[in-house]
Write a protein that holds these residues in place. Structure first.
Motif, PDB file in Angstrom:
ATOM      1  N   PHE A 178       0.793  -1.227   0.000  1.00  0.00           N
ATOM      2  CA  PHE A 178       0.000   0.000   0.000  1.00  0.00           C
ATOM      3  C   PHE A 178       0.828   1.282   0.000  1.00  0.00           C
ATOM      4  CE2 PHE A 178      -2.960  -3.132   1.804  1.00  0.00           C
ATOM      5  CZ  PHE A 178      -4.047  -2.936   0.973  1.00  0.00           C
ATOM      6  N   LEU A 179       2.073   1.214   0.480  1.00  0.00           N
ATOM      7  CA  LEU A 179       2.892   2.420   0.582  1.00  0.00           C
ATOM      8  C   LEU A 179       4.059   2.443  -0.390  1.00  0.00           C
ATOM      9  CD1 LEU A 179       2.968   2.699   4.480  1.00  0.00           C
ATOM     10  CD2 LEU A 179       1.459   3.894   2.901  1.00  0.00           C
TER      11      LEU A 179
ATOM     12  N   LYS B 173      -2.925   7.374   4.376  1.00  0.00           N
ATOM     13  CA  LYS B 173      -2.901   7.499   2.928  1.00  0.00           C
ATOM     14  C   LYS B 173      -4.280   7.355   2.315  1.00  0.00           C
ATOM     15  CE  LYS B 173      -0.215   5.990  -1.052  1.00  0.00           C
ATOM     16  NZ  LYS B 173       0.871   5.118  -1.541  1.00  0.00           N
ATOM     17  N   PHE B 174      -5.127   6.518   2.902  1.00  0.00           N
ATOM     18  CA  PHE B 174      -6.443   6.281   2.340  1.00  0.00           C
ATOM     19  C   PHE B 174      -7.494   7.268   2.844  1.00  0.00           C
ATOM     20  CE2 PHE B 174      -4.624   2.277   1.110  1.00  0.00           C
ATOM     21  CZ  PHE B 174      -5.296   1.957  -0.057  1.00  0.00           C
ATOM     22  N   THR B 175      -7.268   7.862   3.992  1.00  0.00           N
ATOM     23  CA  THR B 175      -8.292   8.731   4.587  1.00  0.00           C
ATOM     24  C   THR B 175      -7.878  10.182   4.711  1.00  0.00           C
ATOM     25  OG1 THR B 175      -7.541   8.314   6.858  1.00  0.00           O
ATOM     26  CG2 THR B 175      -9.153   6.771   5.916  1.00  0.00           C
TER      27      THR B 175
ATOM     28  N   ILE C  29      -3.917   9.010  14.191  1.00  0.00           N
ATOM     29  CA  ILE C  29      -4.137   7.569  14.020  1.00  0.00           C
ATOM     30  C   ILE C  29      -3.264   6.785  14.993  1.00  0.00           C
ATOM     31  CG2 ILE C  29      -4.073   5.659  12.386  1.00  0.00           C
ATOM     32  CD1 ILE C  29      -4.351   7.770  10.154  1.00  0.00           C
ATOM     33  N   THR C  30      -2.010   7.220  15.146  1.00  0.00           N
ATOM     34  CA  THR C  30      -1.104   6.553  16.086  1.00  0.00           C
ATOM     35  C   THR C  30      -1.673   6.576  17.496  1.00  0.00           C
ATOM     36  OG1 THR C  30       0.818   7.173  14.750  1.00  0.00           O
ATOM     37  CG2 THR C  30       1.234   6.532  17.026  1.00  0.00           C
TER      38      THR C  30
ATOM     39  N   GLU D  62      -3.511  15.046  -0.493  1.00  0.00           N
ATOM     40  CA  GLU D  62      -2.762  14.175  -1.395  1.00  0.00           C
ATOM     41  C   GLU D  62      -2.649  12.787  -0.764  1.00  0.00           C
ATOM     42  OE1 GLU D  62       0.978  15.755  -2.468  1.00  0.00           O
ATOM     43  OE2 GLU D  62       0.178  17.526  -3.422  1.00  0.00           O
ATOM     44  N   ASN D  63      -3.572  11.927  -1.077  1.00  0.00           N
ATOM     45  CA  ASN D  63      -3.544  10.570  -0.558  1.00  0.00           C
ATOM     46  C   ASN D  63      -4.155   9.634  -1.577  1.00  0.00           C
ATOM     47  OD1 ASN D  63      -6.550  10.438   0.000  1.00  0.00           O
ATOM     48  ND2 ASN D  63      -5.982  12.165   1.293  1.00  0.00           N
ATOM     49  N   THR D  64      -4.017   8.374  -1.320  1.00  0.00           N
ATOM     50  CA  THR D  64      -4.469   7.376  -2.285  1.00  0.00           C
ATOM     51  C   THR D  64      -5.968   7.432  -2.497  1.00  0.00           C
ATOM     52  OG1 THR D  64      -2.649   5.946  -1.648  1.00  0.00           O
ATOM     53  CG2 THR D  64      -4.488   4.905  -2.770  1.00  0.00           C
ATOM     54  N   PHE D  65      -6.725   7.768  -1.443  1.00  0.00           N
ATOM     55  CA  PHE D  65      -8.176   7.803  -1.558  1.00  0.00           C
ATOM     56  C   PHE D  65      -8.608   8.812  -2.611  1.00  0.00           C
ATOM     57  CE2 PHE D  65     -12.414   9.252  -0.138  1.00  0.00           C
ATOM     58  CZ  PHE D  65     -13.086   8.044  -0.234  1.00  0.00           C
ATOM     59  N   SER D  66      -8.006  10.006  -2.577  1.00  0.00           N
ATOM     60  CA  SER D  66      -8.351  11.029  -3.560  1.00  0.00           C
ATOM     61  C   SER D  66      -7.857  10.636  -4.944  1.00  0.00           C
ATOM     62  CB  SER D  66      -7.758  12.388  -3.153  1.00  0.00           C
ATOM     63  OG  SER D  66      -6.359  12.303  -3.056  1.00  0.00           O
TER      64      SER D  66
END
Length: 370
Positions: A82-83, A182-184, A191-192, A331-335
């Protein structure tokens, strides 16, 4: 291509990379030693892989170091998928050596002499499946338990900070944090906090259900351990990334500009100001620099003009050339996936576009014919 590789494979670059790898290795060892000596034997759940391993060990009849090994590699491959390979490469050293160091400490008695200093006479050291374990923890004084949690948290945070300085990553649950980020687009720090807090809460609930008064206390100590670990990371690594600005009002602004560019490899911003008392026009030179350059900048200004008026402030965030690149939080994978889906054209869409293009060409031809 050969010239490019030859230019990069210089002894200086190789030595620099080896030094960074050594720093990452040292940081990884400190994380493993801190958790395996002060947290895991005392069942202190402070988040991370060690905390998750303590919880899973209750349900899975294998050594905690084996559980950590499995979790480490599972998360590594998730990060690779994913990364991407670049992120995976940064976590590779910790992925390989962290579980090995954990096993080394727990199975060879490396930290046993410290554990003996921290326990009382009612607690005994034994080995279950060749893994260091403590028997009779219910009799351990609260003060000793708190000391273990604080020392362990501080050492883990120190090791994580060292690893970051070396350009690596500790991997583990951090990989899960970056994937979700990355997705959200949710901040990785948030998140951590949620994941580590969830691990601590799960451990607390488990101990409450099992009616383990020591386990509940150890889970609460884990909260303080996690907080101290975060403070150490802030002190060792995050504050190191910060920057300062200095505004200098001086008549020798040209010389100051040249010296800053030449000696510090930084640029400056020069703008006009007016003295409030004298009402005279002046020049103000603004310099942005990293924390470790503070003394150099002050000495340079004093050397050029020791009568200059100088204001130094701390920057919360600096982005741009010479600092962290400026990126949108969106700027993330979701967008990217949304954009890719919205840009994907069906066969019907393509046919409609072809028809439109044909109509446009026909109209143009008719117009030119007229």
């Amino acid at each position: 291509m050969g010239k490019l590789l030859k230019g990069k494979l210089t002894w200086k670059n190789v030595r620099k990379q080896l030094l960074k790898s050594l720093v990452v290795l040292i940081g990884t060892f400190l994380v493993a030693f801190g958790s395996s000596t002060f947290l895991v034997p005392f069942n202190i759940i402070s988040g991370g892989l060690s905390g998750l391993g303590i919880i899973l060990e209750t349900f899975i009849p294998i050594g905690i170091d084996v559980i950590i090994l499995i979790l480490t590699w599972v998360l590594f491959f998730l990060g690779l998928i994913f990364l991407g390979p670049t992120f995976a490469a940064n976590t590779l050293i910790s992925t390989i050596f962290y579980p090995l160091f954990v096993s080394l400490v727990l199975r060879t008695g490396m930290g046993e002499f410290l554990v003996e200093l921290l326990i009382n006479e009612s607690v005994t050291i034994s080995t279950t499946d060749d893994v260091l374990t403590l028997v009779g923890l219910e009799t351990l004084e609260t003060g000793r338990l708190i000391l273990c949690g604080l020392v362990g948290g501080a050492l883990v945070g120190f090791g994580v900070g060292i690893t970051f300085i070396g350009g690596g990553s500790t991997g583990g649950v951090d990989i899960l944090c970056f994937i979700i980020n990355k997705f959200t687009g949710i901040k990785a720090s948030t998140i951590t906090f949620l994941i580590d807090g969830g691990i601590v809460l799960a451990g607390l609930i488990m101990n409450i259900v099992n009616k383990s008064s020591y386990g509940v206390l150890a889970s609460l100590v884990g909260v303080f351990s996690a907080v101290l670990s975060s403070i150490m990371i802030e002190f060792i690594y995050v504050r190191r990334l910060g920057a300062y600005y200095v505004d200098v009002i001086t008549d020798k602004y040209d010389e100051l500009r040249d010296r800053v560019i030449e000696n510090l490899d930084r640029s400056v911003t020069i703008y006009d100001v007016v003295g409030g008392y004298t009402n005279e026009p002046k020049k103000c030179v603004r310099i942005i620099f990293s924390r470790d350059e503070l003394i150099k900048v002050k000495d340079l200004i004093a050397e050029i003009d020791n009568e200059a008026f100088m204001i130094i402030g701390e920057c919360q965030n600096v982005n741009g050339e010479g600092f962290t690149p400026l990126k949108s939080s969106k700027e993330n994978t979701f967008s990217d996936i949304k954009k890719l889906v919205s840009d994907t054209k069906t066969d019907e869409d393509i046919k409609e576009e072809v028809k439109k293009d044909d109509n446009v060409e026909e109209i143009v031809r008719n117009k030119n014919g007229k």
